[in-house]
Scaffold this motif. Structure first.
Motif, PDB file in Angstrom:
ATOM      1  N   ASN A  26       0.799  -1.236   0.000  1.00 55.54           N
ATOM      2  CA  ASN A  26       0.000   0.000   0.000  1.00 55.54           C
ATOM      3  C   ASN A  26       0.830   1.285   0.000  1.00 55.54           C
ATOM      4  OD1 ASN A  26      -2.565  -1.242   0.067  1.00 55.54           O
ATOM      5  ND2 ASN A  26      -2.435  -1.570   2.280  1.00 55.54           N
ATOM      6  N   TYR A  27       2.139   1.195   0.281  1.00 52.18           N
ATOM      7  CA  TYR A  27       2.984   2.393   0.297  1.00 52.18           C
ATOM      8  C   TYR A  27       3.673   2.652  -1.044  1.00 52.18           C
ATOM      9  CZ  TYR A  27       2.973   2.054   5.479  1.00 52.18           C
ATOM     10  OH  TYR A  27       2.633   1.994   6.803  1.00 52.18           O
ATOM     11  N   GLN A  28       3.457   1.780  -2.013  1.00 55.62           N
ATOM     12  CA  GLN A  28       4.158   1.957  -3.284  1.00 55.62           C
ATOM     13  C   GLN A  28       3.656   3.202  -4.030  1.00 55.62           C
ATOM     14  OE1 GLN A  28       6.709  -0.369  -4.954  1.00 55.62           O
ATOM     15  NE2 GLN A  28       6.967  -0.288  -2.737  1.00 55.62           N
ATOM     16  N   GLY A  86      15.276  -1.739   1.427  1.00 54.07           N
ATOM     17  CA  GLY A  86      15.276  -2.467   2.700  1.00 54.07           C
ATOM     18  C   GLY A  86      14.344  -1.798   3.689  1.00 54.07           C
ATOM     19  N   CYS A  87      14.329  -2.307   4.912  1.00 55.60           N
ATOM     20  CA  CYS A  87      13.537  -1.682   5.966  1.00 55.60           C
ATOM     21  C   CYS A  87      14.475  -1.465   7.153  1.00 55.60           C
ATOM     22  CB  CYS A  87      12.361  -2.581   6.354  1.00 55.60           C
ATOM     23  SG  CYS A  87      11.516  -2.024   7.848  1.00 55.60           S
ATOM     24  N   PRO A  88      14.825  -0.219   7.450  1.00 58.70           N
ATOM     25  CA  PRO A  88      15.759   0.036   8.556  1.00 58.70           C
ATOM     26  C   PRO A  88      15.302  -0.584   9.873  1.00 58.70           C
ATOM     27  CG  PRO A  88      15.397   2.042   7.288  1.00 58.70           C
ATOM     28  CD  PRO A  88      14.440   1.016   6.747  1.00 58.70           C
ATOM     29  N   MET A  89      13.984  -0.623  10.116  1.00 59.93           N
ATOM     30  CA  MET A  89      13.535  -1.234  11.369  1.00 59.93           C
ATOM     31  C   MET A  89      13.864  -2.733  11.399  1.00 59.93           C
ATOM     32  SD  MET A  89       9.981  -1.164  13.402  1.00 59.93           S
ATOM     33  CE  MET A  89       8.869  -1.740  12.170  1.00 59.93           C
ATOM     34  N   ALA A  90      13.658  -3.401  10.263  1.00 56.61           N
ATOM     35  CA  ALA A  90      13.963  -4.833  10.211  1.00 56.61           C
ATOM     36  C   ALA A  90      15.443  -5.072  10.504  1.00 56.61           C
ATOM     37  CB  ALA A  90      13.581  -5.391   8.838  1.00 56.61           C
ATOM     38  N   VAL A 138       6.503  -9.120  11.054  1.00 56.64           N
ATOM     39  CA  VAL A 138       7.003  -9.548   9.735  1.00 56.64           C
ATOM     40  C   VAL A 138       8.120  -8.640   9.232  1.00 56.64           C
ATOM     41  CG1 VAL A 138       5.054 -10.902   8.887  1.00 56.64           C
ATOM     42  CG2 VAL A 138       5.049  -8.412   8.603  1.00 56.64           C
ATOM     43  N   ASN A 139       8.211  -7.425   9.759  1.00 53.03           N
ATOM     44  CA  ASN A 139       9.315  -6.525   9.403  1.00 53.03           C
ATOM     45  C   ASN A 139      10.594  -6.978  10.091  1.00 53.03           C
ATOM     46  OD1 ASN A 139       6.789  -5.199   8.981  1.00 53.03           O
ATOM     47  ND2 ASN A 139       7.820  -3.229   8.831  1.00 53.03           N
ATOM     48  N   THR A 140      11.052  -8.179   9.731  1.00 52.71           N
ATOM     49  CA  THR A 140      12.297  -8.744  10.240  1.00 52.71           C
ATOM     50  C   THR A 140      12.904  -9.589   9.118  1.00 52.71           C
ATOM     51  OG1 THR A 140      10.948 -10.554  11.136  1.00 52.71           O
ATOM     52  CG2 THR A 140      11.779  -8.959  12.737  1.00 52.71           C
ATOM     53  N   PHE A 195      12.401   0.733  15.990  1.00 56.18           N
ATOM     54  CA  PHE A 195      11.315   1.640  15.582  1.00 56.18           C
ATOM     55  C   PHE A 195      11.446   1.905  14.089  1.00 56.18           C
ATOM     56  CE2 PHE A 195      15.008   4.032  16.806  1.00 56.18           C
ATOM     57  CZ  PHE A 195      15.192   4.872  15.708  1.00 56.18           C
ATOM     58  N   CYS A 196      10.369   2.434  13.522  1.00 60.89           N
ATOM     59  CA  CYS A 196      10.382   2.841  12.114  1.00 60.89           C
ATOM     60  C   CYS A 196      10.688   4.324  12.052  1.00 60.89           C
ATOM     61  CB  CYS A 196       9.027   2.546  11.495  1.00 60.89           C
ATOM     62  SG  CYS A 196       8.751   3.490   9.983  1.00 60.89           S
ATOM     63  N   ASN A 197      11.685   4.691  11.278  1.00 62.35           N
ATOM     64  CA  ASN A 197      12.031   6.124  11.267  1.00 62.35           C
ATOM     65  C   ASN A 197      10.956   6.978  10.597  1.00 62.35           C
ATOM     66  OD1 ASN A 197      13.185   4.445   9.335  1.00 62.35           O
ATOM     67  ND2 ASN A 197      14.501   6.050   8.556  1.00 62.35           N
ATOM     68  N   PRO A 224      -0.044   1.468  14.085  1.00 64.08           N
ATOM     69  CA  PRO A 224       0.541   1.148  15.406  1.00 64.08           C
ATOM     70  C   PRO A 224       2.054   1.319  15.489  1.00 64.08           C
ATOM     71  CG  PRO A 224      -0.476  -0.803  14.408  1.00 64.08           C
ATOM     72  CD  PRO A 224      -0.756   0.338  13.487  1.00 64.08           C
ATOM     73  N   GLU A 225       2.718   1.619  14.376  1.00 68.90           N
ATOM     74  CA  GLU A 225       4.152   1.927  14.451  1.00 68.90           C
ATOM     75  C   GLU A 225       4.393   3.361  14.941  1.00 68.90           C
ATOM     76  OE1 GLU A 225       6.151   1.105  10.764  1.00 68.90           O
ATOM     77  OE2 GLU A 225       5.509  -0.973  10.770  1.00 68.90           O
ATOM     78  N   CYS A 226       3.307   4.157  15.067  1.00 63.16           N
ATOM     79  CA  CYS A 226       3.468   5.525  15.589  1.00 63.16           C
ATOM     80  C   CYS A 226       3.731   5.469  17.095  1.00 63.16           C
ATOM     81  CB  CYS A 226       2.186   6.332  15.341  1.00 63.16           C
ATOM     82  SG  CYS A 226       1.885   6.675  13.608  1.00 63.16           S
ATOM     83  N   ILE A 284       7.247   9.774   4.530  1.00 64.47           N
ATOM     84  CA  ILE A 284       7.548   9.138   3.245  1.00 64.47           C
ATOM     85  C   ILE A 284       8.667   8.135   3.490  1.00 64.47           C
ATOM     86  CG2 ILE A 284       8.472   9.528   0.916  1.00 64.47           C
ATOM     87  CD1 ILE A 284       7.101  12.283   1.005  1.00 64.47           C
ATOM     88  N   CYS A 285       8.444   6.896   3.078  1.00 59.56           N
ATOM     89  CA  CYS A 285       9.466   5.856   3.272  1.00 59.56           C
ATOM     90  C   CYS A 285      10.319   5.795   2.000  1.00 59.56           C
ATOM     91  CB  CYS A 285       8.799   4.506   3.539  1.00 59.56           C
ATOM     92  SG  CYS A 285       9.986   3.159   3.631  1.00 59.56           S
ATOM     93  N   PRO A 286      11.579   6.253   2.078  1.00 62.75           N
ATOM     94  CA  PRO A 286      12.410   6.302   0.868  1.00 62.75           C
ATOM     95  C   PRO A 286      12.605   4.920   0.249  1.00 62.75           C
ATOM     96  CG  PRO A 286      13.593   7.169   2.798  1.00 62.75           C
ATOM     97  CD  PRO A 286      12.278   6.694   3.284  1.00 62.75           C
TER      98      PRO A 286
HETATM   99 FE1  SF4 Z   1      10.160  -0.169   7.233  1.00 65.94          FE
HETATM  100 FE2  SF4 Z   1       9.013   2.033   8.198  1.00 65.94          FE
HETATM  101 FE3  SF4 Z   1       9.418   1.815   5.575  1.00 65.94          FE
HETATM  102 FE4  SF4 Z   1       7.547   0.322   6.826  1.00 65.94          FE
HETATM  103  S1  SF4 Z   1       7.582   2.536   6.580  1.00 65.94           S
HETATM  104  S2  SF4 Z   1       9.026  -0.394   5.321  1.00 65.94           S
HETATM  105  S3  SF4 Z   1       8.576  -0.076   8.790  1.00 65.94           S
HETATM  106  S4  SF4 Z   1      10.999   1.885   7.181  1.00 65.94           S
END
Ligand code: SF4
Ligand code: 13P
Length: 328
Positions: A26-28, A86-90, A138-140, A195-197, A224-226, A284-286
């Protein structure tokens, strides 16, 4: 300026030739969501990957999502169009090796320090709490899932925690998702401090105050990541697809959305008569935005980048994912 229609046509033709399905989170970017066969949140995309009959899965999302698809559908070829997505939180939790995300950089950029020192690993935490089951968001990475008892997503974390017989559980890696679950269960939760940045660092209570002042009639819906203090001021807290359902079903006409910007595309498409505002322009997730139509086309032309989880990791990781998929 690339010709979007031409790119789309080429992608659709290749999709047929390769017997491929395109899954998009959904973030694409809007144009990527528009060519996808299925868009959804992490849980929906995992379920879709588990039951697809297509030979190739093109996963428009981030690395851990493509890994989950490979774990659940090992006989399919899983392509991640942008290998650096990638996902920095993962990356904030590892099984036993050094962390890939530079946590000192987080400290430098955001003034955040971590409760667990850099060398602390999931195995160290498990040793500290023998017999306590590990619930992995799942973010691992696949390796972390393989070392865990069960997975969860933002839409089923409470049900997953409640499904375990033990009274104490370890939740990794998101401290905010842990706080969300802890409020909704009697079980004791021991949390990793990741955490998610995008949802955490980029967001403050000032953003909530400002958005509410600018749009006094709007409902606040957050992920819920907020941070917990932001969650406490929300009218509803849910996963990305949970937001799509909630806003569609609501009789309300105006919403402030506390998650990554990409969700606005579907929200506006599905609800043309309603108004949506992003809680903060910084959300915005780069990594999610790395994938473009050009990347999808290149991925299919060159069959890159293939994500394949080795069997010794895949089998225990699949156990944790399957256990989650059984929770209703
Ligand atoms: Fe990872 Fe946050 Fe991007 Fe989701 S929004 S993919 S948790 S960095
Ligand atoms: P969802 O499971 O709600 O889609 O969230 C995934 C994610 O990465 C949130 O940042």
């Amino acid at each position: 300026m690339p010709d979007i229609t031409l790119l789309r046509d080429k992608i659709l033709k290749l999709k047929k030739d390769l017997n491929a399905v395109i899954l998009a989170h959904n973030y694409q970017r809007a144009e990527v969501q528009n060519i996808a066969d299925i868009t959804g949140d992490s849980l929906e995309l995992s379920r879709a990957a588990a039951k697809t009959d297509y030979r190739v899965i093109v996963f428009c999302g981030v690395h851990f999502m493509a890994e989950s698809a490979s774990i659940l559908s090992p006989d399919k070829t899983v392509l991640l169009p942008e290998i650096a997505a990638g996902c920095p939180m993962a990356d904030m939790v590892t099984v036993d090796g050094p962390r890939t995300t530079k946590r000192d950089l987080f400290t430098e950029l955001y003034g955040i320090t971590f409760e667990f020192p850099d060398e602390f690993t999931l195995r160290d935490l498990k040793k500290r709490h023998p017999g306590v089951p590990v619930v992995a968001y799942v973010n691992t990475s696949a390796a972390v899932k393989a070392e865990s008892d069960i997975c969860c997503t933002s839409s089923n974390v409470v049900k997953v925690v409640e499904s375990l017989k033990e009274d104490t559980v370890i939740c990794i890696p998101d401290r905010n998702l842990s706080a969300y679950a802890a409020k909704r269960t009697k079980k004791k939760i021991i949390s990793w401090d990741g955490f998610c940045n995008v949802h955490n660092v980029q967001l403050t209570l000032d953003d909530v105050t400002r958005a509410k002042a600018e749009h006094p009639g709007a409902l606040l819906v957050v992920h819920p990541e907020c941070p917990p203090e932001v969650q406490d001021r929300a009218d509803h807290i849910t996963s990305t697809s949970g937001m799509l359902r909630y806003c569609k079903e609501s009789t309300h006409k105006e919403f402030i959305i506390g998650t990554e910007e990409g969700i606005l595309h579907r929200l506006r498409k599905d609800n043309p008569e309603k108004t949506f505002h992003l809680l903060s322009r910084k959300m915005i997730c780069p990594n999610m935005k790395r994938t473009r139509l050009e990347s999808v086309l290149r991925a299919m032309e060159k069959m890159e980048y293939v994500i394949k989880v080795p069997e010794e990791i895949r089998i225990p990781a699949k156990r944790a994912l399957d256990r989650m998929l059984e929770v209703r």
